[in-house]
Enzyme design. Structure first.
Site, short mmCIF file in Angstrom:
data_model
loop_
_atom_site.label_atom_id
_atom_site.label_comp_id
_atom_site.label_asym_id
_atom_site.label_seq_id
_atom_site.Cartn_x
_atom_site.Cartn_y
_atom_site.Cartn_z
N ASN A 1 -7.86 3.20 -17.55
CA ASN A 1 -6.49 3.68 -17.70
C ASN A 1 -6.02 4.37 -16.43
O ASN A 1 -6.84 4.85 -15.63
CB ASN A 1 -6.37 4.67 -18.86
N CYS B 1 -8.38 8.00 -33.37
CA CYS B 1 -9.36 7.48 -32.41
C CYS B 1 -10.27 8.56 -31.84
O CYS B 1 -11.32 8.26 -31.29
CB CYS B 1 -8.67 6.73 -31.28
N GLY C 1 -8.46 7.59 -18.55
CA GLY C 1 -8.77 7.69 -17.13
C GLY C 1 -9.45 6.44 -16.58
O GLY C 1 -9.52 5.40 -17.23
N GLY D 1 -12.16 4.53 -18.53
CA GLY D 1 -11.74 3.56 -19.54
C GLY D 1 -10.73 2.55 -19.04
O GLY D 1 -10.11 1.84 -19.84
#
Length: 507
Positions: free
Chosen positions: A427, A250, A422, A425
């Site tokens: 997260n 990714c 983080g 995104g």
């Protein structure tokens, strides 16, 4: 029947969780030395099996390159082990004598691990190692298209763990994974924390499970070649990175943004490195095969070679083609070359200057890569820091292969196969996930300073009571002199009014 498969898968998941839960209760009593011996044995066994597991992964998934998957398995075993072997994860892990604080680690319990089809063996090894090192058990749900190779990697780890003294059942898995079983695994009462690597739907399910969860988002990684960069070296790094395991990591570069001052040189170097440019009708054919539905990547091209993808698109490319590239200017999901492609297919954007490059990079990230990574090639450290400050990403990879740099193979970042995005995104962390994310820390804190709590004196209480009594006397006196009908005056309101007036006079 589908229902039967779900029922069997769910029951298998429950059995694995129960075994892992019981085993983990024994395992959490082990000393740091016992755990470290087990982790080393697992890492060594996985490293020895790297090539065999790579061959199984490519054969089963039809994705990637055996030599590259072997390298990923080596990184996930040896490099990860080297990065965590000296960490204290059990009992007292730190004493601050000055602050009089002692930190003690304890495990979550059982980790539910979801494994992607793109990195099926390396991710399984990685998640097993960091789970065991932090004192946890683990139950794995493989991807349905990579079940056999993932389970084989887990068997290698399991046998090595038991050989070194781990209780049986500490490492578990589902042999016939279904979506329902995976969903219930994440929500089960015996699951204590989730490590989810996969599509955005899976990550959202992990976050909505009600359990602590580490999920990672997509990585539509831009790479910027700034005008001061060593262009030849930058292009070699980018092409090597993009072709690594046919682009299944990714953190792989998805779009090249090149400063207009070095564009011609960059194109010459790209062609030297066997990059095939498509335009016109060939570009249209490629777009249709990349994304038949607007905004959605065709899973059939993931991890395939450029020649295979070209054949699928109905175009012919030289047999030694390493990457297929097209010039692009559109920053929208309807532009297939602009989205994450997870294959050796790359877009080329031209930036008029540094500020324009920032706009392009942000636009690309907004299409599905916010929070993940950005790569930059430059000889100006100040520009690298400027991009780091302004780009909505968690890691900025400078002058190296983004694929290798982001996972910690060519940089000082923590070796990891789960890269947080983080808050950009959605997260909980932007870290490279590792051992410390799977252990809790309690703190023993001793007194270091004295405080005096102010106390209200009896005299103050009497003074307030006397003041209230006098106010009430004033109110009664006024009412008596005015001779108002008692029913027309609200004594409480009048008393509050008098108190307010007196307070203002006193202040």
């Amino acid at each position: 029947m589908r229902l039967d498969k779900d029922v069997l898968s769910i029951q298998e998941m429950r059995n694995a969780l129960n075994k892992a839960h019981r085993a983990q209760k024994v395992y959490e009593t082990f000393s740091q030395q016992q755990i470290d011996r087990i982790v080393k044995n697992v890492a060594d066994a996985a490293f020895r099996s790297s090539e065999r597991l790579a061959e199984m992964a490519v054969e089963e998934t039809k994705m990637g390159v055996v030599l590259h998957k072997k390298m990923k398995n080596e990184v996930s075993s040896r490099n990860v082990y080297e990065s965590i072997k000296d960490e204290k994860t059990i009992g007292v892990i730190h004493r601050d004598h000055h602050a009089k604080i002692t930190e003690m680690a304890y495990p979550f319990g059982v980790v539910a691990a979801i494994i992607p089809t793109t990195n099926p063996t390396s991710t399984a090894i990685f998640k097993t190692l960091i789970s065991l090192k932090s004192g946890n058990g683990i139950v794995v749900s493989p991807h349905p298209r990579a079940t056999n190779c993932t389970i084989e990697a887990l068997k290698v780890c399991n046998e090595a763990a038991i050989e070194a003294g781990a209780p049986e059942g500490l490492i578990g898995w589902i042999t016939n994974p279904t979506l329902e079983a995976t969903t219930q695994l994440m929500k089960h009462k015996l699951t204590n924390v989730i490590l989810a690597t996969g599509g955005i739907g899976l990550v959202r399910a992990a976050y909505s499970s009600g359990k602590p969860a580490y999920g990672v988002g997509p990585g539509n990684v831009p790479v910027y070649i700034e005008k001061t960069a060593n262009v030849a070296k930058a292009i070699k790094n980018i092409v090597d990175s993009k072709t690594f395991d046919n682009g299944t990591i990714c953190a792989t570069e998805q779009a090249l943004v090149v400063d207009q001052h070095v564009k011609e040189l960059a194109i010459r170097e790209l062609k030297k490195n066997k990059v095939y440019f498509v335009e016109g009708e060939e570009k249209e054919k490629m777009e249709k095969i990349i994304s038949p539905v607007i905004g959605q990547l065709n899973p059939e091209i993931v991890g395939k070679s450029p020649v295979e993808i070209a054949h699928m698109a109905g175009i012919k490319v030289p047999v030694d083609t390493r990457v297929i590239m097209a010039e692009e200017s559109r920053l929208e999901k309807s532009a297939p070359f602009s989205i994450e492609k997870l294959s050796p297919v790359l877009a080329l954007f031209t930036a008029a200057n540094k500020e324009n490059a920032k706009e392009i990079c942000k636009g690309l990230l907004d299409l599905g890569g916010r929070g993940h990574s950005l790569s930059i090639h430059t000889n100006e450290n100040q520009i690298a820091e400027e991009f780091a400050n302004e780009m909505p990403v968690s890691r900025i990879i400078v002058n190296t292969l983004s694929t290798m740099g982001a996972v910690g193979a060519t940089t000082g970042l923590k070796p990891s196969f789960t890269l947080g995005c983080g808050s950009y995104g959605g997260n909980i962390t932007g870290d490279n996930i590792s051992v410390r994310h799977l252990m809790n820390v309690k703190r023993l804190a001793f007194s270091t300073k004295e405080v005096t709590i102010p106390q209200e004196s009896n005299e103050s209480s009497r003074s307030i009571a006397t003041f209230d009594h006098k106010v009430q006397e004033v109110v009664e006196s006024v009412l008596g002199k005015l001779m108002f009908d008692n029913n027309t005056i609200d004594r409480k309101e009048l008393q509050l009014l008098v108190q307010k007036v007196i307070s203002q006079i006193q202040s």
